[in-house]
Design an enzyme around this catalytic site. Structure first.
Site, mmCIF file in Angstrom:
data_model
loop_
_atom_site.group_PDB
_atom_site.id
_atom_site.type_symbol
_atom_site.label_atom_id
_atom_site.label_comp_id
_atom_site.label_asym_id
_atom_site.label_seq_id
_atom_site.Cartn_x
_atom_site.Cartn_y
_atom_site.Cartn_z
ATOM 1 N N LYS A 40 0.753 -1.413 0.018
ATOM 2 C CA LYS A 40 0.229 0.013 0.304
ATOM 3 C C LYS A 40 1.076 1.346 -0.419
ATOM 4 C CE LYS A 40 -2.744 0.588 3.734
ATOM 5 N NZ LYS A 40 -3.203 2.112 4.307
ATOM 6 N N SER A 41 2.087 1.302 0.479
ATOM 7 C CA SER A 41 2.752 2.361 1.182
ATOM 8 C C SER A 41 3.328 2.609 -0.237
ATOM 9 C CB SER A 41 3.065 2.395 2.015
ATOM 10 O OG SER A 41 3.150 2.389 3.232
ATOM 11 N N LYS A 90 -4.951 5.831 15.044
ATOM 12 C CA LYS A 90 -5.033 5.098 13.595
ATOM 13 C C LYS A 90 -6.209 4.935 12.628
ATOM 14 C CE LYS A 90 -0.775 4.181 13.353
ATOM 15 N NZ LYS A 90 -0.093 4.826 12.020
ATOM 16 N N ASP A 113 1.567 -0.757 12.351
ATOM 17 C CA ASP A 113 0.562 -1.339 11.497
ATOM 18 C C ASP A 113 -0.025 -2.770 11.957
ATOM 19 O OD1 ASP A 113 0.282 0.987 10.200
ATOM 20 O OD2 ASP A 113 1.129 0.004 8.654
ATOM 21 N N SER A 126 7.606 9.388 12.155
ATOM 22 C CA SER A 126 5.876 9.179 12.160
ATOM 23 C C SER A 126 6.894 9.384 10.157
ATOM 24 C CB SER A 126 4.780 9.927 11.873
ATOM 25 O OG SER A 126 4.276 10.179 10.970
ATOM 26 N N ARG A 152 2.997 5.785 -3.023
ATOM 27 C CA ARG A 152 4.242 6.619 -3.405
ATOM 28 C C ARG A 152 4.420 6.538 -5.152
ATOM 29 N NH1 ARG A 152 4.186 5.604 1.550
ATOM 30 N NH2 ARG A 152 5.575 7.332 3.088
ATOM 31 N N GLN A 169 4.578 9.653 7.595
ATOM 32 C CA GLN A 169 3.635 10.357 6.590
ATOM 33 C C GLN A 169 3.876 11.865 7.550
ATOM 34 O OE1 GLN A 169 -0.095 8.997 7.993
ATOM 35 N NE2 GLN A 169 -0.022 7.167 7.014
ATOM 36 N N GLY A 200 -4.949 7.846 5.092
ATOM 37 C CA GLY A 200 -3.806 8.749 6.106
ATOM 38 C C GLY A 200 -3.161 9.535 5.479
ATOM 39 N N ARG A 223 -7.407 -3.593 9.427
ATOM 40 C CA ARG A 223 -6.524 -4.059 10.507
ATOM 41 C C ARG A 223 -6.769 -5.179 11.698
ATOM 42 N NH1 ARG A 223 -2.123 -3.314 6.708
ATOM 43 N NH2 ARG A 223 -1.499 -1.014 6.144
HETATM 44 C C1 S3P Z 1 2.166 4.510 5.563
HETATM 45 C C2 S3P Z 1 3.052 4.975 7.780
HETATM 46 C C3 S3P Z 1 2.650 4.545 9.129
HETATM 47 C C4 S3P Z 1 1.244 3.567 8.976
HETATM 48 C C5 S3P Z 1 0.829 3.896 7.450
HETATM 49 C C6 S3P Z 1 1.290 3.834 6.481
HETATM 50 C C7 S3P Z 1 3.267 5.375 4.669
HETATM 51 O O1 S3P Z 1 2.032 5.992 9.332
HETATM 52 O O2 S3P Z 1 0.335 3.740 9.717
HETATM 53 O O3 S3P Z 1 -0.310 2.611 7.673
HETATM 54 O O4 S3P Z 1 3.090 4.733 4.212
HETATM 55 O O5 S3P Z 1 3.829 6.533 5.408
HETATM 56 P P1 S3P Z 1 2.694 7.272 10.397
HETATM 57 O O6 S3P Z 1 3.722 7.246 9.734
HETATM 58 O O7 S3P Z 1 1.386 8.275 10.730
HETATM 59 O O8 S3P Z 1 3.153 6.569 11.540
#
Ligand code: S3P
Length: 443
Positions: free
Chosen positions: A29-30, A357, A330, A176, A34, A178, A102, A404
């Site tokens: 997913k991440s 979360k 996660d 973090s 990107r 994100q 998020g 999750r």
């Molecule tokens: C993510 C970062 C994480 C993770 C989320 C995806 C990302 O969050 O929990 O599922 O893709 O950058 P945080 O960076 O807020 O911890």
């Protein structure tokens, strides 16, 4: 109001377990988020192979389509992204809907803050609208960003008026990815060096993408602090992006494989990045029945490996300390399921980020284990699991739409004598759309 979905999970019918079963898990997913973002920022034709077409990533794609980027399915396993570059993005005539994601909301805030001439409104679902945005909004404002929103900009909807940003130096108090990524992305549009210092350990995919594309990026580590510097302006390059399997999805089947009475589960093409693999380190402490093997396939945007989990051995309790949490943030719900069956008490410490979360995942993980009959307590932001669970009590568990939690509950339910029911079960579409089908295919 949308109807509450429910799904009953039964123990698999007793059959001889095949010696080794290969399980195909969902893509990362991440990395898909990107890849879509960088391909949309770039000018040219990009292809993303094996993207995750889960709801979160579809939200990211919808946002860029609204900005004029063309994103089309070429084959069921490949999407094309055609963009004239961020300077050609058009003013969207709809709100940008981040859905449940998020990552979409926070990373896109960093990107849109630096687009003079565009004025965008970010919205999200009920869960996302309650998640804090100040963690990106405040540092972005220090770069000159114009962002307004509910409660001083802490909650969606956010109104973002793009401006010429100034590079600056950020000290972030949370580990973090994100936040780090939103600031690095904003830094791409600000002439000069943007610096982000934060507690070490969070996933580094944004940095790796930028390094691959030739951005001037430096990273350094001192004690438990990491610092990333990026020099703007920088225009990402179009390219071919192959997406590995998501370790956060693989984790459910790695734990399932360890908990079964025999046989082995193998998961190929899993992303091999230490910032994502804290859960493997914990499972290795719990059991000698877990192996990983590097795979030589170099097409992927990051290295890949095969995970193998053999059933039939006794798991030992394991503690998680706060410093490890960013690398397994996660995976806490599924690690808690493993710990419930282990011998001895496990303490997972420093889980405050789980409170914000997709749900209060700390409280909801404890609730799940309690419903199934496990001994569990919450001490501040620590989760304490007594272990030794022998009989899973049949339960009805509301995931509250947190993917999750729904998947952790489904794995746990497979070890019950009687079926259990998951409410709001279909939220798995967010990150692992065919999770239940894959689970059904594994005895
Ligand atoms: C993510 C970062 C994480 C993770 C989320 C995806 C990302 O969050 O929990 O599922 O893709 O950058 P945080 O960076 O807020 O911890």
């Amino acid at each position: 109001m949308t109807a509450v979905t429910e799904r009953w999970i039964h123990a698999p019918s007793p059959t001889a377990l095949p010696p080794t079963l290969s399980v195909i898990c969902g893509r990362d997913k991440s990395l898909t988020h990107r890849a879509v973002m960088f391909a949309s920022l770039a000018s040219g034709f990009s292809r993303i192979h094996f993207p995750l077409l889960g709801e979160d990533c579809l939200s990211t794609m919808a946002c860029f389509r609204a900005l004029g980027v063309r994103i089309q399915e070429l084959r069921p396993t490949t999407i094309a992204v055609v963009s004239e570059g961020f300077k050609a993005w058009r003013q969207p005539n709809v709100d940008l809907d981040c859905g449940n994601s998020g990552t979409t909301a926070r990373l896109i805030s960093g990107i849109l803050a630096g687009q003079p001439g565009l004025r965008c409104r970010l919205i999200g679902d009920e869960s996302l609208s309650q998640r804090p945005m100040k963690r990106v909004v405040e540092p972005l404002r220090r770069m000159g960003a114009k962002i307004e929103g509910r409660d001083g900009g802490n909650f969606l909807p956010l109104e973002i008026e793009g401006v010429a940003l100034k590079a600056c130096s950020h000290q972030v108090d949370k580990s973090s990815a994100q936040v780090k990524s939103a600031l690095l992305l904003a830094g791409l549009f600000a002439p000069g060096v943007t610096t982000v210092s934060l507690p070490a350990g969070s996933r580094d995919h944004t940095e790796r993408f930028l390094e691959r594309m030739g951005a001037k990026l430096e990273r350094s580590y001192q004690d438990d602090l990491e610092t990333v510097r990026v020099e703007g302006p920088f225009e990402p390059l179009a390219g071919e992006f192959y997406i590995p399997v998501d370790p956060s999805s693989a984790a459910f089947f790695a734990v399932y494989g360890l908990l079964r009475s025999g046989g082995a589960i193998q998961i190929p093409h899993v992303l091999d990045n230490p910032t994502r693999l804290g859960f493997l380190r914990i499972l290795e402490r719990m059991s000698p029945a877990l192996d990983t093997t590097s795979e030589a396939d170099r097409r992927f945007v990051e290295p890949v490996m095969r995970i193998q989990a053999r059933g039939g051995s006794v798991l030992r309790a394991a503690d998680i300390v706060a410093r490890e949490v960013p690398t397994l943030v996660d995976e806490i719900p599924i690690l808690a399921v493993a710990a419930a069956f282990a011998e001895g008490r496990s303490r997972f410490s420093g889980l405050e980020e789980l409170r914000i979360k997709e749900s209060d995942r700390l409280a909801k993980t404890a609730e799940l284990l309690r419903l199934a009959g496990a001994g569990v307590s919450v001490d501040g932001d620590d989760l304490i699991i007594e272990g030794g669970l022998k009989k899973v009590r049949a339960f009805t568990y509301d995931s509250l739409g947190d993917h999750r939690l729904a998947m952790a509950a489904a794995i746990l339910a497979r070890f019950g004598e009687k079926p259990s029911c998951i409410l709001n079960s279909e939220c798995v579409r967010v990150s692992f759309p065919d999770f239940y089908e894959v689970l059904d295919s594994v005895s």
